[in-house]
Design a protein around this motif. Structure first.
Motif, PDB file in Angstrom:
ATOM      1  N   CYS A  31       0.833  -1.205   0.000  1.00 42.60           N
ATOM      2  CA  CYS A  31       0.000   0.000   0.000  1.00 42.60           C
ATOM      3  C   CYS A  31       0.869   1.257   0.000  1.00 42.60           C
ATOM      4  CB  CYS A  31      -0.922  -0.002   1.218  1.00 42.60           C
ATOM      5  SG  CYS A  31      -2.212  -1.267   1.151  1.00 42.60           S
ATOM      6  N   ALA A  32       1.971   1.226   0.740  1.00 40.11           N
ATOM      7  CA  ALA A  32       2.885   2.364   0.736  1.00 40.11           C
ATOM      8  C   ALA A  32       3.478   2.566  -0.659  1.00 40.11           C
ATOM      9  CB  ALA A  32       3.995   2.148   1.768  1.00 40.11           C
ATOM     10  N   GLN A  33       3.739   1.476  -1.356  1.00 40.91           N
ATOM     11  CA  GLN A  33       4.227   1.571  -2.744  1.00 40.91           C
ATOM     12  C   GLN A  33       3.191   2.255  -3.632  1.00 40.91           C
ATOM     13  OE1 GLN A  33       5.452  -2.215  -4.532  1.00 40.91           O
ATOM     14  NE2 GLN A  33       4.553  -1.563  -6.480  1.00 40.91           N
ATOM     15  N   LEU A  34       1.926   1.860  -3.480  1.00 46.29           N
ATOM     16  CA  LEU A  34       0.868   2.500  -4.263  1.00 46.29           C
ATOM     17  C   LEU A  34       0.782   3.989  -3.933  1.00 46.29           C
ATOM     18  CD1 LEU A  34      -1.959  -0.201  -3.981  1.00 46.29           C
ATOM     19  CD2 LEU A  34      -0.749   0.458  -6.068  1.00 46.29           C
ATOM     20  N   ASP A  35       0.886   4.315  -2.658  1.00 49.11           N
ATOM     21  CA  ASP A  35       0.790   5.705  -2.239  1.00 49.11           C
ATOM     22  C   ASP A  35       1.934   6.531  -2.827  1.00 49.11           C
ATOM     23  OD1 ASP A  35      -0.718   7.573  -0.404  1.00 49.11           O
ATOM     24  OD2 ASP A  35       1.328   7.812   0.394  1.00 49.11           O
ATOM     25  N   GLN A  36       3.110   5.959  -2.864  1.00 43.70           N
ATOM     26  CA  GLN A  36       4.253   6.670  -3.439  1.00 43.70           C
ATOM     27  C   GLN A  36       4.073   6.897  -4.938  1.00 43.70           C
ATOM     28  OE1 GLN A  36       7.560   4.187  -2.324  1.00 43.70           O
ATOM     29  NE2 GLN A  36       7.394   4.696  -0.137  1.00 43.70           N
ATOM     30  N   GLU A  37       3.325   6.005  -5.570  1.00 47.24           N
ATOM     31  CA  GLU A  37       3.035   6.164  -6.996  1.00 47.24           C
ATOM     32  C   GLU A  37       1.924   7.192  -7.244  1.00 47.24           C
ATOM     33  OE1 GLU A  37       1.978   2.326  -8.396  1.00 47.24           O
ATOM     34  OE2 GLU A  37       3.932   1.414  -7.985  1.00 47.24           O
ATOM     35  N   GLY A  38       1.299   7.644  -6.172  1.00 45.88           N
ATOM     36  CA  GLY A  38       0.208   8.601  -6.315  1.00 45.88           C
ATOM     37  C   GLY A  38      -1.164   7.958  -6.433  1.00 45.88           C
TER      38      GLY A  38
END
Length: 409
Positions: free
Chosen positions: A77-84
């Motif tokens: 989820c943090a990866q998705l958040d970093q992708e915007g």
């Protein structure tokens, strides 16, 4: 809406919901822990299964597994958040701890959970299965651990969905409030439907509606689902009907219950016990089969048997009803939520193979009786049609997304 669907065995309970949400124009991302094809055309992030820890006590092993999954899901989820990419709402099954750390990444994103069941001793057969002793401390601690993680997950959610009233009633009263929505995942009664022209071949034998067949379907062949009772009921049925074929669908694994006390697969135990008492060449064990093949078997079935101690209600029961099967099933929950004795089918106690044989034989002998149960079962199954259920589930997600995450004390 942007929706994140999380299920270690995705699509799992979202099998019908995910494609429906896509058709409604919603953007989906999914997270799971397996490498198999999902049948859903959306972006899927995968994490590795937690490493086994056989050195830990049962409750500690469960905690290790849940927290490991929670951490891996949070990192994705943090990866998705970093992708915007940030979801408007998260839908997640709570059974494996995957939702526990979502608030650490997205404290403001609302969650709708699928807890499925608040585990009680009866859900393993204790108090119902005469071969099982009272639930011991080890099992009680395991249930305590599972329910503690479920409570922790629900404490972070805005809403939760249970598929049946029986499963919803397992929750503590404090969790049976307006956040609880009793909505089944739905079945396709357009696909699971009567088909007088159906035919198939099994072990070189051609089967159509003119060939008497008895069917039994479960994920695993286990006592919790009455497989031993079913097998003990078969000898007089097979002797009475020399053309009868018996189709058994299900894996030969331990299943949800405690397994046979000997540790051997229950199928092997029953075949040895009944050796010489019936023509086993007319019993066809099919293992796990594609869903379309399962539907064909149900469409051709003369009598379908569904048995269960108190537990979750399998989709196969509703699909058998939708196919117009004449059904003999077990008394009590969860079956009686779908079948009233003498209306949509016939009900028998779980410990009476002689009565089960009699009920099967009565249906095999009477086409008119079968036809009446078939029509009423089909009509009742329409209440669980996905065209009724899926819009309700979408509405829960939309309302929850619109309300946003609520502050937690």
């Amino acid at each position: 809406m942007r929706l994140l669907l999380i299920h270690q065995n995705f699509p799992g309970q979202f099998r019908q919901l995910a494609p429906y949400l896509q058709k409604q124009g919603h953007e989906l991302v999914a997270i799971c822990s397996h490498q198999r094809p999902t049948g859903v055309n959306c972006r899927i992030l995968r994490y590795a299964e937690p490493p086994r820890r056989d050195d830990l006590p049962q409750g500690s092993s469960l905690a290790h597994d849940h927290l490991h999954r929670a951490a891996d899901v949070a990192r994705l989820c943090a990866q998705l958040d970093q992708e915007g990419w940030r979801p408007d709402c998260i839908a997640v099954h709570t059974g494996w701890g995957e939702s526990l750390a979502l608030r650490e990444v997205w404290p403001e994103v609302p969650q709708v959970l699928w807890p499925e069941l608040w585990v009680l001793p009866e859900h393993g057969g204790h108090g119902h299965d005469p071969l099982l002793p009272p639930s011991d401390l080890s099992k009680q601690l395991d249930q305590l651990a599972r329910n503690t993680f479920t409570r922790a997950a629900l404490a972070q959610a805005e809403a939760w969905v249970m598929p049946t009233r029986h499963q919803a009633a397992s929750l503590p009263i404090s969790l049976q409030d307006d956040r609880l929505h009793v909505i089944h995942e739905g079945i396709s009664t357009a696909q699971a439907c009567p088909n007088p022209d159906v035919n198939y071949t099994v072990a070189g034998h051609f089967i159509d509606r003119s060939v008497p067949t008895v069917t039994f379907v479960n994920r695993n062949l286990e006592r919790l689902r009455g497989f031993d009772l079913f097998m003990r009921a078969l000898p007089p049925v097979l002797r009475t009907h020399p053309r009868l074929r018996v189709l058994v669908v299900g894996d030969n694994e331990r299943g949800y219950g405690s397994g046979h006390p000997s540790g051997r697969p229950l199928k092997d135990v029953m075949l040895k016990e009944l050796q010489g008492s019936m023509d086993c060449s007319r019993i066809h064990f099919l293992g796990r089969i594609p869903h379309e093949h399962l539907v064909g078997i149900l469409q051709a079935s003369w009598v379908h048997v569904y048995l269960s101690y108190p537990f979750v209600m399998g989709w196969s029961l509703l699909e058998a009803m939708a196919c117009g099967c004449a059904i003999v099933a077990s008394r009590g929950m969860p079956v009686e939520e779908a079948i009233t004795d003498g209306v949509e089918g016939l009900l028998v106690p779980m410990q009476d193979p002689q009565l089960l044989s009699q009920r099967i034989l009565s249906l095999l002998a009477d086409p008119g009786l079968r036809r009446g149960f078939s029509e009423r079962a089909r009509a009742r199954a329409l209440h669980w049609d996905q065209q009724r259920m899926l819009p309700k589930l979408e509405a829960v997600l939309a309302v929850t997304a619109a309300g946003g995450a609520q502050p937690r004390s």
